[in-house]
Design an enzyme around this catalytic site. Structure first.
Site, short mmCIF file in Angstrom:
data_model
loop_
_atom_site.label_atom_id
_atom_site.label_comp_id
_atom_site.label_asym_id
_atom_site.label_seq_id
_atom_site.Cartn_x
_atom_site.Cartn_y
_atom_site.Cartn_z
N GLY A 226 21.59 42.27 75.95
CA GLY A 226 21.47 42.96 77.23
C GLY A 226 20.78 44.29 77.06
N SER A 227 21.10 45.20 77.95
CA SER A 227 20.40 46.48 77.99
C SER A 227 20.82 47.39 76.84
CB SER A 227 20.66 47.19 79.32
OG SER A 227 22.00 47.66 79.37
N THR A 228 19.93 48.32 76.49
CA THR A 228 20.24 49.30 75.45
C THR A 228 21.40 50.19 75.88
OG1 THR A 228 17.97 49.28 74.63
CG2 THR A 228 19.30 51.21 74.09
N ALA A 229 21.46 50.56 77.15
CA ALA A 229 22.53 51.42 77.64
C ALA A 229 23.90 50.76 77.46
CB ALA A 229 22.30 51.78 79.11
N THR A 230 23.99 49.48 77.81
CA THR A 230 25.26 48.77 77.64
C THR A 230 25.57 48.58 76.16
OG1 THR A 230 24.92 47.62 79.74
CG2 THR A 230 26.55 46.70 78.24
N GLY A 231 24.55 48.34 75.35
CA GLY A 231 24.75 48.22 73.91
C GLY A 231 25.35 49.48 73.32
N CYS B 66 13.77 39.27 77.23
CA CYS B 66 13.79 40.49 76.42
C CYS B 66 12.56 40.60 75.54
CB CYS B 66 15.06 40.53 75.57
SG CYS B 66 16.59 40.65 76.52
N ASN C 231 19.46 36.25 82.16
CA ASN C 231 18.10 35.70 82.17
C ASN C 231 18.00 34.33 81.50
OD1 ASN C 231 18.64 37.02 79.71
ND2 ASN C 231 16.48 37.47 79.34
N GLU D 228 21.36 42.59 70.49
CA GLU D 228 19.96 42.32 70.85
C GLU D 228 19.74 42.99 72.20
OE1 GLU D 228 17.30 40.83 73.01
OE2 GLU D 228 17.71 38.75 72.45
#
Length: 469
Positions: free
Chosen positions: A221-226, A277, A147, A243
């Site tokens: 990035g995304s929470t899932a990838t985090g 975000c 983004n 983040e």
């Protein structure tokens, strides 16, 4: 760089596998990105390890001077970088978009270079003297999003370099050209091997997160990838700055002036066409102002042109990829089907090229509707009615994320009281999403942990060491 074509040519591979990157506004080819492998990553990490000790030995002043020169280099190529960013990411040149992002890269480099970080005397009582220092970590892995690909890369690499580390960057597969070009410009002022971009797939990102020679990973990035990165990093006890996803709430208090706040609300929600975000993604408005805020916000939205980013008139662009377009469309359709009122937008023209979803405001929507409860990450804002401030605070805090939030009021004391009760890493008053390189930024709850920017951001890229004696 002398021209856009020269900039693009400098990052176009002459050998190896490549992937065609398409313009999200037109569907036409932007350029060819390398498809790097895990073996390429290993070579980049080895080069970073070799370059890092000499870089660390230069000291803060010399490293800061190099970052200042890098900022100058970014400014020399600013227009070429902005055009590439606009074509690859989709954001318009004007407004808080492509030129703004490139300008922020130079500003963050300078701010990071200019932030003092002196040893801290912890105890000095005549018998004991203890000082706190921060030493380089070594090699830092930076994994970025699509983004704000240039700006967030700078957020990661500038403090890492300033603190004496080498950096290996893994950009999003959607926007590798922008990051490769930015690094090529910056590397005009850096030693060879210190900063490398590895443009690979998920296997490259996974290896970077687990690599024993990488001392820290920074990820946006995304929470899932985090969560996956946390698991991958566990065996080597890596330091992490994460983040992650957000679903930021804004609360308009009863004393606010709808007309005065409408444009601030709009850009808080729709900066980068909502693909941010820390954008405003849920707006809670008191009964007494509800219709007035809806009217004023719709008037602002109707006046903001959307289209191809290279058209100087536009300030809103397409969604960067079709997957995100489909998410936004699904959430808006579900809200409409539930009985919500579409104030503006919600009617995409799927016959034309590009991932354009119109600016959309959705009123009379329930708090548990997916458009409210899930992060839309696009140009659709739900506006939820509330009766008491207690109700608004409870609804704002109900989700498991907490990156940012905002309070809108003519009474700053009242706004600060509400802000103190919101569960978010940053709460803005009468604005939303305004980041500053001097002010620490980070999330609460499942929006991640660790701070970026300012002195705290520098400290996060070092290993604390106490010298006692």
């Amino acid at each position: 760089m002398e021209s856009y074509d020269a900039l693009l040519a400098s990052i176009t591979p002459t050998t190896g596998e490549t992937r065609t990157i398409l313009d999200p506004a037109t569907g036409t080819a932007v350029g060819e990105a390398p498809v790097h492998t895990v073996e390429d990553l290993e070579r980049a990490i080895a080069a970073a390890q070799a370059a890092q000790p000499a870089w660390a030995a230069l000291g803060h002043d010399a490293r800061s001077a190099a970052l200042m020169r890098a900022a100058d280099a970014v400014e020399r190529s600013a227009e070429e970088l902005a055009h590439l960013l606009s074509r690859e990411q989709g954001k318009p040149l004007n407004g808080p978009n492509a030129r703004f992002e490139v300008g922020a890269c130079a500003a963050w480099l300078r701010a990071t270079a200019g932030t003092p970080l002196d040893p801290e005397t912890v105890v000095d009582d005549g018998e004991t003297r203890a000082e706190l220092h921060y030493r380089p970590i070594g090699v830092v892995g930076a994994i970025g999003p699509w983004n704000w690909p240039m700006m967030i890369t700078i957020w990661q690499i500038a403090p890492a370099l300033r603190m004496g580390n080498a950096v290996v960057v893994k950009p999003s597969e959607y926007t590798p050209l922008s990051v490769l070009a930015l690094a090529a410009v910056i590397n005009e002022e850096l030693p060879e091997g210190l900063l490398t971009v590895v443009s690979g797939g998920r296997d490259v990102g996974a290896r970077l997160a687990e690599h024993p020679s990488v001392g820290k990973v920074m990820f946006t990035g995304s929470t899932a990838t985090g969560k996956a990165i946390i698991r991958s990093s566990a065996d080597t006890i890596k330091r992490l700055t994460l983040e992650l996803g957000g679903n930021d709430a804004g609360i308009v208090l009863p004393d606010a002036d709808p007309k005065a706040i409408a444009e601030g609300l709009f850009w808080g929600a729709f900066i980068n066409t909502g693909q941010t975000c820390a954008a405003l993604k849920r707006l809670y408005v008191h009964d007494s102002l509800y219709e007035a805020v809806c009217t004023e916000l719709a008037a602002v939205a109707a006046a903001m042109p959307m289209g191809n980013g290279l058209d100087e008139a536009n300030v809103l662009g397409p969604l960067q990829n079709r997957q995100q377009y489909d998410i936004v469309a699904k959430l808006v359709d579900a809200a409409r089907d539930s009985g919500a009122r579409i104030l503006i937008g919600g009617n995409p023209d799927d016959g034309g090229p590009g991932n354009f979803y119109p600016t959309t405001l959705v009123a009379d929507v329930d708090n548990d509707t997916p458009l409210v409860a899930e992060e839309q990450f696009g140009p659709a804002l739900p506006i939820i009615r509330y009766s008491t401030v207690e109700e608004a605070i409870a609804k704002a805090n109900a989700l498991d994320v907490g990156l940012g939030a905002s309070v809108w009021s003519a009474d700053l004391d009242a706004a600060r009281e509400v802000a103190a009760r919101l569960e978010a890493g940053t709460v803005w008053i009468n604005k939303h999403g305004n980041v500053d390189p001097r002010i620490p930024f980070g999330g609460a709850k499942q929006s991640g942990y660790g701070l970026e920017f300012g002195v705290e951001g520098l400290k996060a890229l070092g290993v604390p060491q106490i010298i006692n004696g």
